[in-house]
Enzyme design. Structure first.
Site, PDB file in Angstrom:
ATOM      1  N   GLY A   1      12.934  68.268 -25.952  1.00  9.49           N
ATOM      2  CA  GLY A   1      13.975  68.283 -24.689  1.00  9.49           C
ATOM      3  C   GLY A   1      14.264  66.938 -24.163  1.00  9.49           C
ATOM      4  O   GLY A   1      14.715  66.839 -23.358  1.00  9.49           O
TER       5      GLY A   1
ATOM      6  N   ASP B   1      15.467  66.948 -16.176  1.00 10.10           N
ATOM      7  CA  ASP B   1      15.690  65.377 -16.826  1.00 10.10           C
ATOM      8  C   ASP B   1      15.395  64.517 -17.884  1.00 10.10           C
ATOM      9  O   ASP B   1      15.971  63.744 -18.405  1.00 10.10           O
ATOM     10  CB  ASP B   1      15.877  64.859 -15.415  1.00 10.10           C
ATOM     11  CG  ASP B   1      14.362  64.295 -14.738  1.00 10.10           C
ATOM     12  OD1 ASP B   1      13.458  64.646 -15.957  1.00 10.10           O
ATOM     13  OD2 ASP B   1      14.301  64.003 -14.002  1.00 10.10           O
ATOM     14  N   GLY B   2      14.688  65.135 -18.797  1.00 10.96           N
ATOM     15  CA  GLY B   2      14.290  64.511 -20.159  1.00 10.96           C
ATOM     16  C   GLY B   2      13.134  62.965 -19.243  1.00 10.96           C
ATOM     17  O   GLY B   2      13.147  62.960 -20.344  1.00 10.96           O
TER      18      GLY B   2
ATOM     19  N   ARG C   1       5.558  56.813 -29.584  1.00  8.06           N
ATOM     20  CA  ARG C   1       4.063  57.373 -30.194  1.00  8.06           C
ATOM     21  C   ARG C   1       5.231  56.866 -32.038  1.00  8.06           C
ATOM     22  O   ARG C   1       6.125  56.799 -32.341  1.00  8.06           O
ATOM     23  CB  ARG C   1       4.819  58.382 -29.711  1.00  8.06           C
ATOM     24  CG  ARG C   1       3.356  59.753 -30.692  1.00  8.06           C
ATOM     25  CD  ARG C   1       3.346  60.828 -29.709  1.00  8.06           C
ATOM     26  NE  ARG C   1       4.567  61.982 -30.371  1.00  8.06           N
ATOM     27  CZ  ARG C   1       4.672  62.373 -29.631  1.00  8.06           C
ATOM     28  NH1 ARG C   1       3.979  63.400 -28.895  1.00  8.06           N
ATOM     29  NH2 ARG C   1       5.723  63.686 -30.049  1.00  8.06           N
TER      30      ARG C   1
ATOM     31  N   ASP D   1       4.836  75.115 -31.606  1.00  8.85           N
ATOM     32  CA  ASP D   1       5.137  73.454 -31.215  1.00  8.85           C
ATOM     33  C   ASP D   1       4.107  72.810 -31.354  1.00  8.85           C
ATOM     34  O   ASP D   1       5.117  71.160 -31.513  1.00  8.85           O
ATOM     35  CB  ASP D   1       5.965  73.758 -30.829  1.00  8.85           C
ATOM     36  CG  ASP D   1       5.881  74.098 -29.178  1.00  8.85           C
ATOM     37  OD1 ASP D   1       4.908  74.824 -28.857  1.00  8.85           O
ATOM     38  OD2 ASP D   1       5.898  73.262 -28.281  1.00  8.85           O
ATOM     39  N   ASN D   2       3.475  72.946 -31.344  1.00  9.37           N
ATOM     40  CA  ASN D   2       2.220  71.201 -31.559  1.00  9.37           C
ATOM     41  C   ASN D   2       1.188  71.873 -32.559  1.00  9.37           C
ATOM     42  O   ASN D   2       0.063  70.737 -31.710  1.00  9.37           O
ATOM     43  CB  ASN D   2       1.166  71.666 -30.100  1.00  9.37           C
ATOM     44  CG  ASN D   2       2.344  71.346 -28.489  1.00  9.37           C
ATOM     45  OD1 ASN D   2       3.386  70.069 -29.184  1.00  9.37           O
ATOM     46  ND2 ASN D   2       1.629  71.804 -27.202  1.00  9.37           N
TER      47      ASN D   2
END
Length: 514
Positions: free
Chosen positions: A89, A122-123, A173, A249-250
């Site tokens: 996102g 807002d990302g 990252r 998802d992690n």
């Protein structure tokens, strides 16, 4: 000229999971931290990355022609509830960097909203959480824990309003890949077996290439991911790390630790410890992490069933058999680490050799681990004493390291500040344990390599982030220097080895940073 070239293999191989997108323009990106050591490891020139063209690249403003940035799609169980569509996102995979170690993902966090942004987000990201991930991920790497890495943190020049006005920021990252259990859940949910197989083949190619020519590569993939995660979670438990948001998802297919949102470290040893503000039911408490890892791996196994065998019942049996290996692998890795932390000369592998002949198969050996290894009672009794006496986790093991060299004062100091459940301060129980342990002739040199002096203690991280938000990065860089050299004892780093004040720990909470 831009300082790196990127491939776009994920985008090419798995377009169903890749949404082409660009980073939001930054009014005035400024480099806050550049991880020069990591840059060197990746074959990059730090001076070029710090130059204007490098900052443009790190912010996503100007990318090499070889790049095809994408937001990745994935599903996930979040605190036990399934979300069919999550995805990046506020993040972008810029592409893969070719290094001597293999492909490495280069990924942005906080680069603006994508089509996967949820709830009107807002990302964007703020400086504090991005610096937190840099501090903790680099500390984890120095501690020997499999992890994503942090190449840089930049401010964007655009304020973000979360808890008031805060500096906007981007984290750069790197990772062996960003393939997750949630990636497989997304592919499986589509009911497209060809896509699922392509995803599995890509995961094998990136992480477990030795499986490609085996008779059962997908069963091998399942077993390999189980093994990788057993190792990683055991390492978490050995350094007192609390992930805080162990959603599917992690959880990476590589075994790397990912997503340092509401993470924290233990001060006082207590398996029930939770710091995450969003973990209201303690699902991901410190002591629950091995259990939740196995739960997540079960979800992974479910996605692979169509690839394991054409017979659904046979596929389920194969998956169950593989999953049954997690507990034994985790416990062996954890106990091996605890033996090192206590300087015990023997290893769990050696003890297994002694008891293996008693049983007909390896599963029986794993199941009997806690009951049959003579030194395990030392470990479990110590942890019980630490919990009841409310002892500092990292500090106690460092004090024991000194005790192995006949320096008992640090241990006495630890005990003097602790209280048992009745509020009394007694040392008799601990003295009895100490006598048993010293009878094993613990090796202090082994302990010094296994027990860090410095971890990213929560209060030290918070202070560094507060000062960095105010424009003063001196404490941030001092903390970074200490946590990336965690086994060296230096007087000028003594403040970073001290536990948090009781009032801090009592009220401290962590947040996901979105």
């Amino acid at each position: 000229m831009l300082p790196i070239s990127l491939t776009h293999q994920f985008a090419d191989r798995l377009p169903e999971l890749a949404h082409p997108w660009r980073a939001e323009p930054c009014p005035s990106a400024q480099l806050v931290v550049l991880n020069e050591s990591l840059a060197t490891d990746l074959g990059l020139d730090s001076d070029e990355l710090a130059a204007e063209s490098g900052v443009d690249l790190l912010s996503g403003a100007k990318l090499p022609a070889s790049a095809r940035p994408v937001a990745q799609a994935y599903s996930g169980h979040q605190f036990g509830g399934f979300s069919p569509l999550l995805g990046d996102g506020r993040a972008l995979l810029l592409g893969e960097l070719e290094t001597v170690q293999g492909l490495v993902d280069v990924h942005l966090k906080g680069s603006g909203a994508t089509p996967f942004a949820r709830g009107g987000a807002d990302g964007r990201a703020t400086l504090g959480p991005m610096l937190r991930e840099l501090i903790v991920s680099e500390a984890m790497h120095a501690l020997g824990v499999p992890t994503t890495r942090s190449l840089a943190v930049l401010t964007t020049g655009r304020p973000v309003f979360r808890h008031g006005r805060e500096p906007g920021a981007i984290l750069v990252r790197t990772a062996a890949s960003h393939l997750r259990v949630g990636s497989f859940q997304y592919a499986a949910l589509r009911g497209d077996e060809a896509l699922l197989q392509r995803l599995a083949d890509y995961a094998i190619e990136r992480h477990y290439p030795e499986l490609a020519d085996t008779d059962q590569p997908y069963l091998g993939l399942l077993r390999s991911v189980i093994s990788a995660q057993a190792h990683t979670v055991a390492q978490w438990m050995l350094v007192g790390f609390i992930h805080g948001v162990m959603n599917t998802d992690n959880m990476t297919i590589s075994g790397e630790t990912i997503d340092y949102g509401p993470c924290a470290f233990l001060d006082v040893y207590d398996p029930a410890t939770v710091f995450s503000s969003i973990d209201s039911e303690s699902r991901y408490a410190f002591g629950q992490q091995p259990v939740m890892a196995e739960w997540n791996l079960t979800r992974f196994a479910e996605t692979l069933l169509p690839l394991l065998d054409d017979d659904p019942n046979r596929a389920v049996d194969l998956a169950k058999s593989a999953l049954e290996g997690f507990a034994g692998q985790y416990e062996q890795r954890f106990m091996r680490g605890m033996y090192a932390k206590l300087g015990l000369a023997r290893t769990p592998a050696e003890d297994c050799d002694e008891v293996r002949g008693t049983f007909s198969n390896q599963d029986a050996v794993s199941a009997s681990w806690s009951q049959n290894l003579p030194l395990n009672s030392l470990v479990h009794d110590l942890l019980d004493l630490m919990q009841r006496r409310k002892l500092d986790f990292t500090g106690t093991f460092r004090a024991l390291t000194a005790a192995a060299d006949d320096e008992l004062e640090p241990l006495r100091a630890q005990l003097a500040t602790s209280n048992n459940a009745n509020g009394e301060c007694r040392t008799g129980e601990f003295d009895a344990w100490l006598e048993r342990w010293r009878a094993q002739r613990p090796d202090a040199s082994v302990m010094r390599r296994a027990n860090p002096v410095v971890i990213p203690r929560n209060h030290a991280v918070e202070q560094a982030l507060r000062e960095a938000n105010a424009g003063d990065t001196a404490e941030l860089f001092a903390l970074l220097e200490a946590v990336t050299d965690p086994f060296t004892e230096r007087t000028d780093r003594a403040r970073f080895a001290q536990p948090a004040p009781a009032d801090f720990t009592r009220y401290f909470q962590t947040f996901c940073g979105t």
